[in-house]
Design a protein around this motif. Structure first.
Motif, short mmCIF file in Angstrom:
data_model
loop_
_atom_site.label_atom_id
_atom_site.label_comp_id
_atom_site.label_asym_id
_atom_site.label_seq_id
_atom_site.Cartn_x
_atom_site.Cartn_y
_atom_site.Cartn_z
N SER A 13 6.92 0.26 -2.87
CA SER A 13 6.52 -0.69 -1.95
C SER A 13 5.30 -1.24 -2.88
CB SER A 13 5.62 0.06 -0.87
OG SER A 13 6.71 0.83 0.06
N ARG A 14 5.59 -2.89 -2.63
CA ARG A 14 4.53 -3.45 -3.74
C ARG A 14 2.92 -3.39 -3.60
NH1 ARG A 14 5.62 -10.15 -3.87
NH2 ARG A 14 3.46 -10.22 -4.80
N CYS A 15 2.63 -3.13 -2.12
CA CYS A 15 1.31 -3.20 -1.88
C CYS A 15 0.75 -1.99 -2.51
CB CYS A 15 1.11 -2.87 -0.52
SG CYS A 15 1.87 -1.71 0.49
N VAL A 21 -0.27 -8.05 -0.32
CA VAL A 21 1.09 -8.68 0.41
C VAL A 21 0.92 -7.79 1.65
CG1 VAL A 21 2.34 -8.98 -1.69
CG2 VAL A 21 2.49 -6.82 -0.84
N ARG A 22 -0.06 -7.16 2.27
CA ARG A 22 0.05 -6.52 3.48
C ARG A 22 -0.19 -7.83 4.59
NH1 ARG A 22 -3.65 -2.12 5.08
NH2 ARG A 22 -1.91 -1.68 6.43
N THR A 46 9.01 -3.95 -4.44
CA THR A 46 9.59 -4.68 -3.37
C THR A 46 8.42 -4.74 -2.12
OG1 THR A 46 11.24 -4.93 -1.67
CG2 THR A 46 10.95 -2.59 -2.62
N CYS A 47 8.48 -5.97 -1.56
CA CYS A 47 7.76 -6.11 -0.35
C CYS A 47 8.82 -6.89 0.70
CB CYS A 47 6.33 -6.81 -0.30
SG CYS A 47 5.66 -7.16 1.46
N PRO A 48 9.54 -5.84 1.46
CA PRO A 48 10.52 -6.40 2.08
C PRO A 48 10.08 -7.36 3.26
CG PRO A 48 10.15 -4.05 2.75
CD PRO A 48 9.21 -4.28 1.50
N GLU A 49 8.86 -7.15 3.73
CA GLU A 49 8.41 -8.18 4.82
C GLU A 49 8.03 -9.64 4.26
OE1 GLU A 49 5.12 -6.59 7.17
OE2 GLU A 49 6.24 -4.94 7.57
N ARG A 58 0.37 -12.69 7.78
CA ARG A 58 1.32 -12.79 8.91
C ARG A 58 1.03 -11.75 10.31
NH1 ARG A 58 3.12 -9.88 4.54
NH2 ARG A 58 3.62 -7.71 4.90
N SER A 109 4.12 2.07 7.62
CA SER A 109 4.69 0.86 7.73
C SER A 109 5.93 0.74 8.40
CB SER A 109 4.88 0.24 6.21
OG SER A 109 5.74 -0.85 6.42
N SER A 111 8.22 -1.11 8.17
CA SER A 111 9.27 -1.66 7.28
C SER A 111 9.53 -0.39 6.35
CB SER A 111 8.92 -2.98 6.55
OG SER A 111 8.68 -3.91 7.38
S1 SF4 Z 1 6.26 -4.49 3.74
FE1 SF4 Z 1 4.23 -3.72 4.07
S2 SF4 Z 1 4.09 -1.43 3.25
FE2 SF4 Z 1 6.15 -2.50 2.58
S3 SF4 Z 1 5.30 -3.32 0.60
FE3 SF4 Z 1 4.87 -4.97 2.11
S4 SF4 Z 1 2.97 -4.79 2.64
FE4 SF4 Z 1 3.51 -2.97 1.81
#
Ligand code: SF4
Length: 321
Positions: A13-15, A21-22, A46-49, A58, A109, A111
């Motif tokens: 998870s990219r964060c 990216v949160r 990867t940050c799916p959101e 967001r 999360s 996601s």
């Molecule tokens: S979707 Fe949320 S938990 Fe997943 S990488 Fe992005 S910021 Fe982090």
């Protein structure tokens, strides 16, 4: 410290890498990942959101149970539903990253979370725990993939188990890349025997029977069944008693090579490990020492991944847990 030349590709998870990216423009930097694991893993962030176009900052989303259907909905406006996009992202990420050997996810999360993400009723009351929609789709697309949450990596047993599984899965992908043959699977199994035995004796016996019968069935089917059983068998950390059983089996290879004093020292170190006085690395280092003193006779135990499932510099067996 020697760092491996070829790092293992692992999704993250990219964060956790410190990227902002949160939903609130923040990060969840995990120092163990960036300062220790980064020497061994080639992280695939990867940050799916963000990747489905939600942007930073967001509005936050949460998981809502709509008559048994788990949906990822915007917290302030439930008409905004990101479930399908996150699910498709999880499936397509797996499809386009077949070389990855693990995934480290951010906990809680909706996601990325894997264990214990809050699930709500439409009225906002929490009712249960579930899995983030991206991670659920990713795991469905590749149930073999070792997955762990960053927070759980603080637990020495879970940390060791996850990293061991990543390396085991990487060896399997390397075998597949070189070509699946009966002899390749037999050799793979032979070198993982004691690792498997330390986790699950029944699976050890079942896979032994499968391998003995390897010539009689379709090799691709056997390979699929083999790796599914193996990865499932090693999915949880073993108890100390199971390690002690394996250590005593390995000690059996030294019958002709050690005197009474060495034997006593080895047995004491196994007992000290059993009672939590010393970490696992102590009896393992002693065993290795004796095997290496007569290495020409002990290639079989020395080749066991149980003795070295990952680079020893990681020091994962140096903790008492
Ligand atoms: S979707 Fe949320 S938990 Fe997943 S990488 Fe992005 S910021 Fe982090």
């Amino acid at each position: 410290m020697s760092i491996p030349e070829r790092k293992i590709p692992v999704a993250i998870s990219r964060c956790l890498l410190g990227d902002n990216v949160r939903y609130n423009g923040d990060h969840k930097h995990n120092r163990f990942c960036t300062s220790v694991l980064a020497d061994y893993f080639e992280f695939v962030p990867t940050c799916p959101e963000v990747e489905i176009g939600m942007g930073v900052p967001r509005k936050p989303i949460r998981l809502v149970d709509l008559d048994g259907d788990i949906r990822a909905l915007e917290t302030d406006d439930a008409s905004k539903d990101y479930t399908d996009a996150l699910t498709e992202k999880g499936a397509s990420f797996t499809q386009s990253h077949k070389q990855i050997c693990g995934f480290i996810a951010t906990p809680n999360s909706p996601s990325c979370g894997v264990f214990g993400v809050k699930l709500y009723l439409p009225n906002g009351n929490p009712i249960n725990k579930t899995e983030g929609r991206f991670s659920a789709a990713l795991r469905k697309a590749n149930p073999l993939l070792p997955v762990e949450e960053s927070g759980r990596l603080n637990d020495a047993g879970l940390r060791e188990n996850f990293i061991m599984r990543v390396y085991t899965y990487q060896r399997w992908l390397a075998l597949k890349e070189a070509g699946i043959t009966p002899s390749a699977i037999i050799n793979f199994h032979s070198r993982h025997k004691y690792l498997l035995m330390s986790h699950n004796y029944n699976a050890y016996k079942a896979l032994g029977r499968m391998i003995a019968d390897i010539g009689s069935s379709d090799i691709e089917l056997i390979a699929d069944e083999y790796i599914q059983t193996l990865m499932s068998a090693i999915s949880a950390p073993p108890e100390r008693g199971k390690h002690c059983n394996v250590l005593q089996h390995l000690m059996g290879y030294l019958k002709q090579n050690i005197d009474k004093q060495d034997k006593k020292e080895l047995l004491n170190s196994i007992e000290d490990y059993r009672t939590g006085i010393v970490p696992l690395i102590v009896p393992i280092a002693l065993l290795r020492h004796h095997f290496e003193r007569s290495s020409d006779q002990h290639q079989y135990p020395l080749n066991q991944f149980y003795l070295a499932p990952y680079p020893h510099e990681l020091g994962l067996r140096s903790h008492i847990h």
